[in-house]
Design a protein around this motif. Structure first.
Motif, PDB file in Angstrom:
ATOM      1  N   ASP A 120     -16.503  -8.200 -17.124  1.00 15.12           N
ATOM      2  CA  ASP A 120     -15.431  -8.277 -16.133  1.00 15.12           C
ATOM      3  C   ASP A 120     -14.286  -7.326 -16.491  1.00 15.12           C
ATOM      4  O   ASP A 120     -13.108  -7.664 -16.372  1.00 15.12           O
ATOM      5  CB  ASP A 120     -14.911  -9.712 -16.012  1.00 15.12           C
ATOM      6  N   THR A 121     -14.651  -6.135 -16.922  1.00 12.16           N
ATOM      7  CA  THR A 121     -13.624  -5.147 -17.245  1.00 12.16           C
ATOM      8  C   THR A 121     -12.876  -4.704 -15.998  1.00 12.16           C
ATOM      9  O   THR A 121     -11.640  -4.563 -16.008  1.00 12.16           O
ATOM     10  CB  THR A 121     -14.275  -3.940 -17.935  1.00 12.16           C
ATOM     11  N   VAL A 122     -13.625  -4.504 -14.922  1.00 10.31           N
ATOM     12  CA  VAL A 122     -12.989  -4.049 -13.687  1.00 10.31           C
ATOM     13  C   VAL A 122     -12.022  -5.095 -13.162  1.00 10.31           C
ATOM     14  O   VAL A 122     -10.892  -4.778 -12.753  1.00 10.31           O
ATOM     15  CB  VAL A 122     -14.068  -3.719 -12.641  1.00 10.31           C
ATOM     16  N   GLY A 123     -12.413  -6.365 -13.204  1.00 14.55           N
ATOM     17  CA  GLY A 123     -11.533  -7.424 -12.720  1.00 14.55           C
ATOM     18  C   GLY A 123     -10.272  -7.556 -13.557  1.00 14.55           C
ATOM     19  O   GLY A 123      -9.158  -7.700 -13.021  1.00 14.55           O
ATOM     20  N   THR A 124     -10.416  -7.490 -14.875  1.00 13.82           N
ATOM     21  CA  THR A 124      -9.247  -7.601 -15.747  1.00 13.82           C
ATOM     22  C   THR A 124      -8.288  -6.442 -15.532  1.00 13.82           C
ATOM     23  O   THR A 124      -7.064  -6.628 -15.411  1.00 13.82           O
ATOM     24  CB  THR A 124      -9.700  -7.653 -17.211  1.00 13.82           C
ATOM     25  N   ALA A 125      -8.835  -5.216 -15.481  1.00 13.21           N
ATOM     26  CA  ALA A 125      -7.974  -4.050 -15.273  1.00 13.21           C
ATOM     27  C   ALA A 125      -7.303  -4.103 -13.905  1.00 13.21           C
ATOM     28  O   ALA A 125      -6.117  -3.764 -13.762  1.00 13.21           O
ATOM     29  CB  ALA A 125      -8.780  -2.773 -15.431  1.00 13.21           C
ATOM     30  N   MET A 126      -8.032  -4.534 -12.891  1.00 14.20           N
ATOM     31  CA  MET A 126      -7.457  -4.583 -11.554  1.00 14.20           C
ATOM     32  C   MET A 126      -6.342  -5.623 -11.474  1.00 14.20           C
ATOM     33  O   MET A 126      -5.284  -5.365 -10.877  1.00 14.20           O
ATOM     34  CB  MET A 126      -8.547  -4.896 -10.530  1.00 14.20           C
ATOM     35  N   LEU A 138      -9.393   5.517 -20.849  1.00 14.20           N
ATOM     36  CA  LEU A 138     -10.053   5.602 -22.150  1.00 14.20           C
ATOM     37  C   LEU A 138     -10.949   4.412 -22.437  1.00 14.20           C
ATOM     38  O   LEU A 138     -11.598   4.375 -23.482  1.00 14.20           O
ATOM     39  CB  LEU A 138      -8.994   5.713 -23.267  1.00 14.20           C
ATOM     40  N   VAL A 139     -10.978   3.418 -21.545  1.00 12.62           N
ATOM     41  CA  VAL A 139     -11.817   2.231 -21.799  1.00 12.62           C
ATOM     42  C   VAL A 139     -13.287   2.616 -21.765  1.00 12.62           C
ATOM     43  O   VAL A 139     -14.052   2.316 -22.682  1.00 12.62           O
ATOM     44  CB  VAL A 139     -11.486   1.134 -20.773  1.00 12.62           C
ATOM     45  N   ASP A 140     -13.721   3.244 -20.689  1.00 13.87           N
ATOM     46  CA  ASP A 140     -15.094   3.732 -20.610  1.00 13.87           C
ATOM     47  C   ASP A 140     -15.121   4.894 -19.626  1.00 13.87           C
ATOM     48  O   ASP A 140     -14.086   5.362 -19.149  1.00 13.87           O
ATOM     49  CB  ASP A 140     -16.078   2.622 -20.216  1.00 13.87           C
ATOM     50  N   SER A 141     -16.306   5.347 -19.303  1.00 15.79           N
ATOM     51  CA  SER A 141     -16.456   6.532 -18.452  1.00 15.79           C
ATOM     52  C   SER A 141     -16.598   6.207 -16.983  1.00 15.79           C
ATOM     53  O   SER A 141     -16.705   7.123 -16.164  1.00 15.79           O
ATOM     54  CB  SER A 141     -17.691   7.334 -18.902  1.00 15.79           C
ATOM     55  N   PRO A 177     -10.560   0.380  -6.297  1.00 14.57           N
ATOM     56  CA  PRO A 177      -9.308  -0.372  -6.501  1.00 14.57           C
ATOM     57  C   PRO A 177      -8.499   0.159  -7.676  1.00 14.57           C
ATOM     58  O   PRO A 177      -7.266   0.247  -7.599  1.00 14.57           O
ATOM     59  CB  PRO A 177      -9.794  -1.813  -6.743  1.00 14.57           C
ATOM     60  N   ILE A 178      -9.194   0.544  -8.729  1.00 21.28           N
ATOM     61  CA  ILE A 178      -8.488   1.091  -9.889  1.00 21.28           C
ATOM     62  C   ILE A 178      -7.826   2.412  -9.530  1.00 21.28           C
ATOM     63  O   ILE A 178      -6.678   2.687  -9.914  1.00 21.28           O
ATOM     64  CB  ILE A 178      -9.459   1.255 -11.076  1.00 21.28           C
ATOM     65  N   GLN A 179      -8.532   3.235  -8.767  1.00 20.05           N
ATOM     66  CA  GLN A 179      -7.975   4.528  -8.366  1.00 20.05           C
ATOM     67  C   GLN A 179      -6.696   4.343  -7.551  1.00 20.05           C
ATOM     68  O   GLN A 179      -5.688   5.005  -7.802  1.00 20.05           O
ATOM     69  CB  GLN A 179      -9.019   5.291  -7.547  1.00 20.05           C
TER      70      GLN A 179
END
Length: 1388
Positions: free
Chosen positions: A1119-1125, A1159-1162, A1169-1171
């Motif tokens: 859930d990296t995307v969810g945490t970052a978002m 820098l978390v991953d590629s 959403p992150i963009q």
């Protein structure tokens, strides 16, 4: 012929050579000649040589072991040749040969003729004994022919020479006519006598300065005498006025130091001459050879002119007049009696030079120019005898005296100095810290050694000094006065917050028990001096201080003042930490002695006068010591109650009224107060509840007497403290009745040490409320009168806290009807609480919040000048003014208790929430909140500021919790909502250790509350500058609306990543919820820093970055995307609506946190959403009002080096970006001209390949292009890199338009610059670069570099071009190119 042994041959070969030599019978090359024995005289040389007995070595004859090391036989002296040894001579004949009769000696005595020998007087001396000669002194008069003469012989020879120069007495007397001398002396005036040439005096018998010692000739003395006679003749020919003029001229030309030396040298000779002449004058004391005793003149001689010029060296006058009948006083030695003279005059300090500080016997700092009488005992015979007082060095010297009175006096003065220094009396009058100077000099261990003294007075003085050092003034008074506040019994440990350097790294990862086990052996092995350097208390405990104090209390039976000082020291040790309190408890027979001697159950009646002994007399300080020990932990409290029979003593001192205790009134009041507090502390753990049934009648009688005591105007301070302690005790007992069933404990050891479970039921405490509520009504009537209100102290606060606990416990009774307590709450609100909400009543209290707030007034928390990092105290520079949080006029205790009661009522009775929340509309509270959320530097975290801020944060938390409860019931105004939410965010980043429950509740209930945020984000409908502008979902307003909808998910994310230690959270929860059986201690953790960092909104991003860095496989967490978002959504909300919440996080630190997302991953940064969220946040950082604050060269919190982070960012961009525009925008942002050139060199020097992927269009650049092109670049290495990537084609306008325009601009500015101050290297590089540009085959690049005009992002190239070069540039270019062509033709 045998050869010599060669290297490498063994002993076997040597033995073989020896056997061959013996077999051959050859003559040896060396013959051995044995000399005769020393006893046998000379050897007979005619005896044949012993050549047959040769020394043959065999291995069989060698021993297996080396010979033993035994002493060699004593050596004897060898007799001279031709003299027989002593044993061959008869001793009697030898004695007769040397012995001669006495007549052989007496007949040779011849009397010497002394008729013609002159009698020489001894050389007069100014000292009692001859001066001691040191080898370091050079012998200026030593002759070259002295040879190896001893020092003694040289001294005797020099003495004889000096005596020979003094003429006989008869000759001196005959050369001076007494009558003529007296007449000549009387004929002159006193002023002329100073300039009279003393004919025949000792001053002109020979030269004083010119002695001829430096001349090597034999006539050196004759030459010096000739010069001397010429000087005398010249002086005789001059008039006195001419002599004075010449003297003034010489004094003006010569060096003052040289003049002073000449005067001192002349002064010595004149003193010797005056003594010699006074002995020869008939009018003065004469010395005859007949042997009469000399007499000392009673009147001093008239001072000379030199004495008037040198007032610092007065003539030595005899202090006494000797008499003949005085025994052994016939000869007065003035040097030995010099100390009996008057003190020298006090020197006035004319310069700003520092002087040594001196103190009186009361520890007062004496001024350098103060003139005090000598009968005060402040003058001594050390350095600076004219100044009164003792320096610290002299006091240290006295502490090592053999006289016990001097040791005691020195320790007493040092104790007074420390007390005054800690009280701040010295201020800026001293340079440096007195306490630091004393501790660096070893004062701590000096006190420890003095405690081992045999003299009681020295022990008492050492204890007093130790108490003055450890116990800061006002600490105990402050903690005692706040005991009845909201959670006032909880205190921070008074121990240094900085741990050892080696334990800092692993401190957070290890459990407390493991740390204690690991650190105990290390601290046990460290010497006390090393421990005391970091922690004075630990250093003292390592010196076995506690057994010695126990011995003093138990065996020596000291005076009452010493007993009180020892108890105060023990209290300070117990407040240090749980470890120190445990050591005090476990010291053999220490607590037994305190309880037996100073808390007896029976004692003789005490009078009003002074007490001669405190043994077998109840002492309130001893009861306080037990209370402080019990506050350190529930286990200690249980052991005190069970092992030392404290239950019977509590009953003894509580059952009897203070006026009936047969003790002094003040001591009785304090003893009763401390007994109530000790019981309250035990009740805080759920212990000691069985005493309630036994002492119920006593408590009821005490409550019935409260109205009468409060009606006394003004009420007695000690009575007020006792009443507040009684109410605090009833509050804890009421909380104990809220849950009569004890919860099971997982720790069996703790359960075994715990006291008897609570036996109090709700029925037993339900009747207390009708007695306490009238107290509150009685005290609230005095609220308009400030003086009477302040005199009540903590009594109104304790009443409110009791009602809070009462309704909280009542609501938890499952067998009672809820309607009963709801009706009672309505009655209390309508009859007592709601009338308080009218403006005139509490308005003054709300208005004084800002004046008393340590958060709004950081100057209150400045540490005291004598504060030591190794000795924690609550002292501060401002002290305790009345208008401060700890002052008598502080509104914080009462308002905090009132808000606590309002919160309890609003939580239980939802219908009262709206009415009670009107208290938040007070203008004073609103202004206080506005100042708290304003960007400002908070107070420095010191022990006092931690204590004060904790109580201030309680008021803020309770007010915000009440606002949150009211927001769920009725809509809140947008202005108030924004203010309250900003206050919640500010408080969350300030909460200190020990308040983990408050931080958790803020995250859970207030921080992510939708009611505190603007609805729908309609006023933020602008578009983003990055990405597609046609997508309606990329607007900042749409992102904010989506973030508001995702607030529950955002809260879950932050509750996970901002979680606190579970053990600390549970302990804090038990304290604030009143779960007495779960409270481990009333001692809070050490306040090193706030619980959450200032950049806590970025914590999820930082955790993702660290997890990705620590994972070797490179797999991102779940859930990296969810945490970052969620984290980016919350940061966007704060940036848009609560920007003041991030003012403590610099823009550069925010940029670094955003870079962590990439820098978390590629793949994370490719998510849509992150963009969009990163683009929105980047646009906020690039605003014109924020961009000037973006400073990448300053140290950033949480980041060791931004260039290193940027280098990693470039490497990651080059590997995985694939031309992503948002990634490229973050790469370009730190390349602005105003930032460090290191960042640009890292891209153009080490990561040139990244230029191929930087395809961000000029229209999407987040900042203006002028930030990159202005001012012109001045780094030659970077300019050469610019030119190289342009010429080689690594930088092209097609794939990197931004940096292409930047490089062209800087290169063009460089090649056409004509700065005359440039170095030769820069000029040569500029000329070479312009020549290479002129010769470029790429016509487009050549045109751009030569004809660049100014940047213009609207054009495809990003800049404008000159259609024709300006005349100056054209002429410069033609001149350069023509010279280049001429050089080319000549070379051809």
């Amino acid at each position: 012929m045998l050869s010599r042994p060669k290297p490498g041959e063994s002993e076997v070969d040597l033995l073989r050579f020896q056997s061959q030599f013996l077999a051959a019978g050859a003559a040896p090359a060396v013959q051995l000649v044995k000399k005769g024995s020393r006893r046998g005289g000379d050897t007979n040389l005619d005896h044949p040589l012993l050549q047959d007995h040769r020394d043959v070595v065999t291995l069989d004859n060698l021993p297996d072991l080396p010979p033993a090391l035994v002493p060699a036989p004593p050596k004897r002296a060898r007799p001279s040749p031709g003299r027989p040894p002593p044993e061959h001579e008869d001793p009697e004949e030898r004695l007769n040969r040397h012995d001669q009769h006495i007549t052989a000696v007496l007949t040779k005595i011849v009397e010497r003729d002394t008729s013609s020998v002159a009698v020489n007087l001894p050389v007069p001396s100014g000292v009692a004994f001859p001066p001691v000669f040191h080898r370091s002194q050079e012998r200026q008069g030593k002759s070259a022919t002295s040879g190896k003469r001893s020092i003694f012989a040289q001294e005797i020879a020099a003495k004889r020479v000096s005596e020979a120069r003094v003429p006989p007495v008869r000759e001196v007397v005959s050369t001076l006519d007494p009558l003529e001398g007296a007449a000549s002396c009387e004929a002159l005036t006193p002023r002329e006598q100073g300039y009279q040439l003393p004919w025949g005096s000792h001053s002109f018998q020979g030269p004083n300065l010119v002695t001829g010692k430096g001349l090597r000739s034999q006539d050196a003395e004759q030459e010096a005498q000739t010069i001397h006679e010429e000087n005398i003749a010249k002086l005789q020919a001059m008039a006195p006025e001419e002599i004075l003029q010449e003297q003034q001229r010489l004094l003006a030309q010569l060096d003052p130091n040289l003049v002073a030396f000449l005067r001192s040298h002349s002064h010595v000779h004149e003193q010797a001459g005056e003594k010699a002449t006074e002995e020869q004058r008939p009018g003065g004391p004469s010395v005859e050879v007949t042997g009469e005793e000399p007499t000392v003149p009673t009147s001093p001689s008239e001072p000379r002119q030199e004495d008037e010029l040198e007032p610092e060296a007065p003539a030595l006058a005899p202090p006494v007049t000797p008499h003949k009948e005085w025994l052994h006083m016939d000869t007065v030695e003035l040097e030995k009696l010099q100390w009996t003279q008057d003190l020298p005059p006090l020197r006035r300090q004319q310069t700003q030079e520092r002087m040594q500080a001196r103190f009186s016997l009361q520890g007062e700092l004496l001024a350098p120019d103060v003139d005090l009488p000598t009968h005060l005992g402040l003058h001594h015979h050390g350095e600076e005898a004219e100044r009164a007082g003792y320096s610290l060095q002299e006091l240290f010297h006295l502490t090592r005296s053999q006289v016990s009175q001097q040791r005691a006096l020195a320790l007493h003065v040092l104790a007074q100095v420390i007390s005054r220094a800690q009280a701040g009396e010295f201020g800026d009058r001293l340079v440096g810290s007195v306490l630091r100077l004393l501790l660096d000099a070893g004062f701590l261990f000096l006190l420890r050694f003095s405690l081992d003294d045999r003299v009681d007075a020295v022990i008492a003085a050492a204890v007093r000094a130790l108490q003055a050092l450890l116990v800061a003034p006002g600490d105990e008074e402050l903690l005692d006065s706040s005991f009845s506040w909201y959670h006032g019994a909880l205190t921070f440990p008074l121990m240094p917050s900085q741990e050892d350097r080696e334990d800092d790294e692993d401190e957070d990862e290890e459990a407390p028990a493991e740390k204690a086990k690991r650190k105990s052996p290390e601290e046990g092995n460290r010497p006390p001096s090393d421990l005391a350097r970091h922690d004075i208390i630990k250093g003292l405990l390592a010196t076995n201080l506690l057994p010695r104090l126990r011995y003093v209390l138990e065996v020596t039976c000291p005076a009452p003042s010493v007993v009180l000082d020892i108890l105060a020291v023990l209290i300070r040790l117990a407040r240090h930490s749980l470890e120190s309190a445990t050591r005090v408890l476990e010291c053999p027979r220490l607590i037994e002695t305190v309880v037996r001697e100073f808390l007896p159950t029976s004692w003789s009646p005490m009078g009003v006068g002074p007490v001669l002994s405190l043994h077998k007399v109840p002492c309130a300080t001893a009861m306080k010591l037990l209370r402080v020990l019990a506050s350190a932990g529930r286990n200690i409290a249980a052991r005190l109650l069970s092992s030392f029979d404290l239950r019977s003593r509590l009953c003894r001192f509580i059952a009897e009224a203070p006026q009936e205790m047969a003790l002094p009134p003040e001591e009785a009041e304090m003893l009763s107060t401390e007994a109530f507090r000790l019981w309250a502390v035990a009740a805080s753990y759920g212990q000691g509840s069985d005493l309630y049934r036994e002492l119920y009648p006593v408590l009821m009688r005490a409550l019935q007497a409260v109205p009468e005591e409060l009606s006394t105007q003004p009420p007695q301070p000690l009575s007020v403290q006792r009443i507040a302690s009684l109410l605090t005790l009833l509050t804890q007992l009421t909380l104990a009745a809220s849950s009569t069933v004890p919860e099971s404990s997982s720790d069996s050891a703790e359960a075994s040490l715990s006291a008897t479970p609570s036996l109090i039921t709700w029925t037993q405490v339900s009747g207390l409320q009708p007695l306490v509520e009238p107290f509150l009504r009685q005290t609230l009537k005095l609220l308009p009168r400030s003086e009477n209100w302040h005199a009540l102290g903590p009594v109104p606060t304790a009443c409110l806290l009791f009602l809070d606990a009462y309704y909280q416990a009542w609501s938890q009774q499952p067998s009672l009807c809820p309607g009963d307590w709801l009706q009672d709450m309505e009655r209390l609100s309508e009859g007592l609480l709601l009338p308080l909400l009218h403006p005139p009543t509490l308005g003054s209290l709300w208005d004084s919040l800002r004046c008393c707030s340590p958060l709004c007034n950081p100057q209150f928390c400045v540490p005291a000048p004598e504060a030591l990092p190794s000795l924690v105290s609550l002292g501060c520079t401002g002290g305790r003014p009345s208008l401060s949080l700890a002052g008598s006029a502080s509104p914080f205790p009462f308002l905090t208790a009132l808000l606590s009661l309002f919160n309890t009522l609003a939580r239980i009775h939802k219908g009262l929430c709206g009415q009670l929340a009107t208290i938040l509309a007070a203008p004073g509270l609103q202004n206080y909140f506005l100042q708290c959320v304003a960007p400002m530097a908070g107070p420095q975290l010191t022990p006092f500021s931690a204590w004060a801020l904790r109580h201030e944060y309680h008021l803020q938390y309770l007010a915000l919790t009440l606002a949150q409860r009211a927001a769920t019931v009725q809509p809140v105004l947008a202005v108030n909502a924004a203010l309250h939410h900003s206050m919640v965010l500010a408080l969350l980043s300030r909460v200190l250790p020990g308040s983990e429950y408050l931080a958790h509740e803020l995250l859970l209930s207030c921080v992510f509350r939708l009611e505190f945020l603007p609805p729908e984000g309609a006023d933020f409908s602008d578009r983003l500058s990055l990405g597609s502008s046609r997508d309606s979902a990329c607007g900042r307003g749409a992102l904010l609306v989506q973030a508001c909808q995702d607030l529950p998910s955002i809260r879950s994310c932050y509750l996970t990543h901002c979680s606190l230690a579970r053990a600390s959270l549970l302990a804090s929860q038990a304290l604030y919820r009143g779960e007495l059986r779960q409270i481990p201690a009333l001692l809070l953790p050490v306040p090193k820093e706030p619980l959450l960092p200032t950049d806590w909104p970025f914590l999820p991003l930082i955790h993702l970055y660290h997890q990705a860095s620590d994972t070797p496989s490179g797999l991102c967490p779940a859930d990296t995307v969810g945490t970052a978002m969620r984290a980016l959504q919350w940061v966007l909300i704060l940036e848009s609506w609560r920007p003041q919440a991030l003012w403590a996080v610099p823009p550069a630190a925010r940029l670094a946190r955003l870079m962590c997302v990439f820098l978390v991953d590629s793949e994370l940064f490719r998510e849509s959403p992150i963009q969009r969220l990163v683009a929105a946040l980047l646009a906020r950082l690039c605003q014109p009002k924020v961009l000037p604050d973006l400073k990448l060269d300053c140290p950033l919190p949480g980041l060791t080096s931004f260039p290193d982070l940027y280098a990693n960012f470039l490497e990651h961009f080059e590997a995985v970006s694939f031309g992503d525009h948002l990634f490229g925008a973050l790469v370009l942002l730190p390349l602005q001209r105003r930032f460090s050139v290191t960042l640009r060199l890292a891209l153009f020097g080490e990561h040139v390949g990244a230029l191929r992927a930087l395809g961000l269009p000029l229209t999407q650049l987040p900042v203006s292009l002028e930030y990159y092109t202005e001012p012109p670049e001045d780094n030659l290495a970077l300019l050469q890199l610019y030119f190289r990537v342009l010429v080689t084609g690594a930088l092209c306008a097609r794939w990197c338009p931004v940096l292409y325009a930047v490089a062209v601009a800087h290169v063009n500015s460089f090649i056409f610059s004509q700065d005359p101050k440039s170095s030769d290297e820069v000029k040569a590089a500029r000329r070479s670069m312009l020549q290479k540009t002129w010769m470029l085959t790429n016509e487009g690049l050549r045109q751009h570099l030569l004809h660049y005009k100014l940047p213009n992002p609207a054009l495809p190239e990003g800049f404008e071009l000159y259609l024709q070069l300006p005349s100056l540039r054209q002429q410069y270019l033609q001149r350069l190119t023509s010279g280049m062509l001429q050089n080319g033709v000549s070379e051809t």
